[in-house]
Write a protein that holds these residues in place. Structure first.
Motif, PDB file in Angstrom:
ATOM      1  N   LEU A  66      45.669  61.904  -6.535  1.00 14.39           N
ATOM      2  CA  LEU A  66      46.629  61.584  -7.588  1.00 14.39           C
ATOM      3  C   LEU A  66      46.467  62.506  -8.796  1.00 14.39           C
ATOM      4  CD1 LEU A  66      48.758  59.628  -8.862  1.00 14.39           C
ATOM      5  CD2 LEU A  66      46.807  58.259  -9.665  1.00 14.39           C
ATOM      6  N   GLN A  67      47.604  62.923  -9.377  1.00 13.10           N
ATOM      7  CA  GLN A  67      47.649  63.664 -10.639  1.00 13.10           C
ATOM      8  C   GLN A  67      48.290  62.751 -11.687  1.00 13.10           C
ATOM      9  OE1 GLN A  67      49.868  67.239  -9.731  1.00 13.10           O
ATOM     10  NE2 GLN A  67      48.105  68.249  -8.807  1.00 13.10           N
ATOM     11  N   PRO A  68      47.484  62.017 -12.455  1.00 12.90           N
ATOM     12  CA  PRO A  68      48.032  60.972 -13.336  1.00 12.90           C
ATOM     13  C   PRO A  68      49.066  61.476 -14.338  1.00 12.90           C
ATOM     14  CG  PRO A  68      45.651  60.742 -13.118  1.00 12.90           C
ATOM     15  CD  PRO A  68      46.009  62.054 -12.475  1.00 12.90           C
ATOM     16  N   ARG A  69      48.862  62.659 -14.898  1.00 10.62           N
ATOM     17  CA  ARG A  69      49.781  63.126 -15.934  1.00 10.62           C
ATOM     18  C   ARG A  69      51.202  63.267 -15.396  1.00 10.62           C
ATOM     19  NH1 ARG A  69      48.158  68.132 -19.655  1.00 10.62           N
ATOM     20  NH2 ARG A  69      46.674  66.515 -20.304  1.00 10.62           N
ATOM     21  N   ALA A  70      51.334  63.780 -14.174  1.00  7.81           N
ATOM     22  CA  ALA A  70      52.661  63.940 -13.579  1.00  7.81           C
ATOM     23  C   ALA A  70      53.339  62.588 -13.409  1.00  7.81           C
ATOM     24  CB  ALA A  70      52.549  64.653 -12.238  1.00  7.81           C
TER      25      ALA A  70
END
Length: 240
Positions: A66-70
């Motif tokens: 997971l890439q939280p900022r996106a």
């Protein structure tokens, strides 16, 4: 066992298999066929119930990618788009919007196949914009995945990152939309009875799709995604 149930079970099972494989598509596949068996609004709400539960299950195996900022950017947009989509579903015919979605999907896939698809999008505005469109389409016609898929593809997300980011977004997106359906009076007892009636084929399709995902490389995954978008776009464009 009636013909209607059998046909519905096949559609729901196939749509769930696509969801497990690609991480999206349950609404795209189901909405191409379920409206022949039930009212479109009923089909949209029914598949949103399944999608909410299934996205959480699909997210667990890929959560480390997971890439939280996106996802934060996408969710900011969906908070704007989802209420509008729920309003559209509860008040307006879905046919015209479905044809518009089909036109956009076919056009974007053709750009990909012609080598004109955008790459390397930068700036948070693109993520917010994709979230707005995903919220609108998810609430109105049960198809929130394509805008996020197209955004993630342009950003160069790999298969696991795509699946992790998409599922994390969809868990929240579908939850917000379900709250909107409840508020609009669309979550009726008949909907919950249908959800129980098709639960077995839905879960079976999901499990098979998730098992197949581990056998697909990045190039093939991208081809499958755009192939699904193209076929779904044609169905929505012609039969919307």
């Amino acid at each position: 066992m009636t013909f209607t149930w059998l046909a519905g079970a096949c559609i729901v099972g196939a749509a769930s298999l696509v969801q497990g494989l690609a991480g999206f598509g349950i609404g795209l596949v189901a909405m191409a066929f379920l409206p022949f068996l039930m009212p479109p609004a009923t089909a949209v709400v029914l598949m949103t119930i399944y999608a909410t539960a299934f996205t959480a299950a699909i997210f667990l195996p890929v959560r480390r990618d997971l890439q939280p900022r996106a996802v934060v950017d996408l969710l900011g947009g969906t908070l704007i788009g989802a209420p509008i989509g729920v309003w559209v579903l509860s008040t307006l015919p879905a046919g015209g919007l479905k044809r518009l979605i089909g036109f956009v999907l076919v056009g974007i896939v053709l750009l990909e196949w012609l080598g004109r698809y955008p790459e390397g999008l930068s700036g948070r505005g693109w993520g917010v914009g994709a979230g707005v469109v995903a919220g609108l389409l998810g609430g109105a016609v049960g198809t929130p995945g394509p805008p996020v898929i197209l955004y993630g593809t342009a950003r160069g997300w790999g298969p696991r990152t795509m699946k992790a980011n998409l599922q994390a977004f969809l868990v929240a997106n579908q939850g917000i939309i379900l709250l909107g359906y409840w508020w609009a009076g669309l979550l009726t007892p008949d909907i919950w009875r249908l959800a129980g009636a098709f639960a077995v084929p839905a879960v079976a399709g999901l499990v098979i799709g998730m098992a197949l995902f581990t056998r697909i490389d990045r190039v093939r995954f991208r081809r499958i995604v755009f192939g699904l978008l193209f076929m779904s776009g044609l169905v929505l464009l012609v039969g919307g």
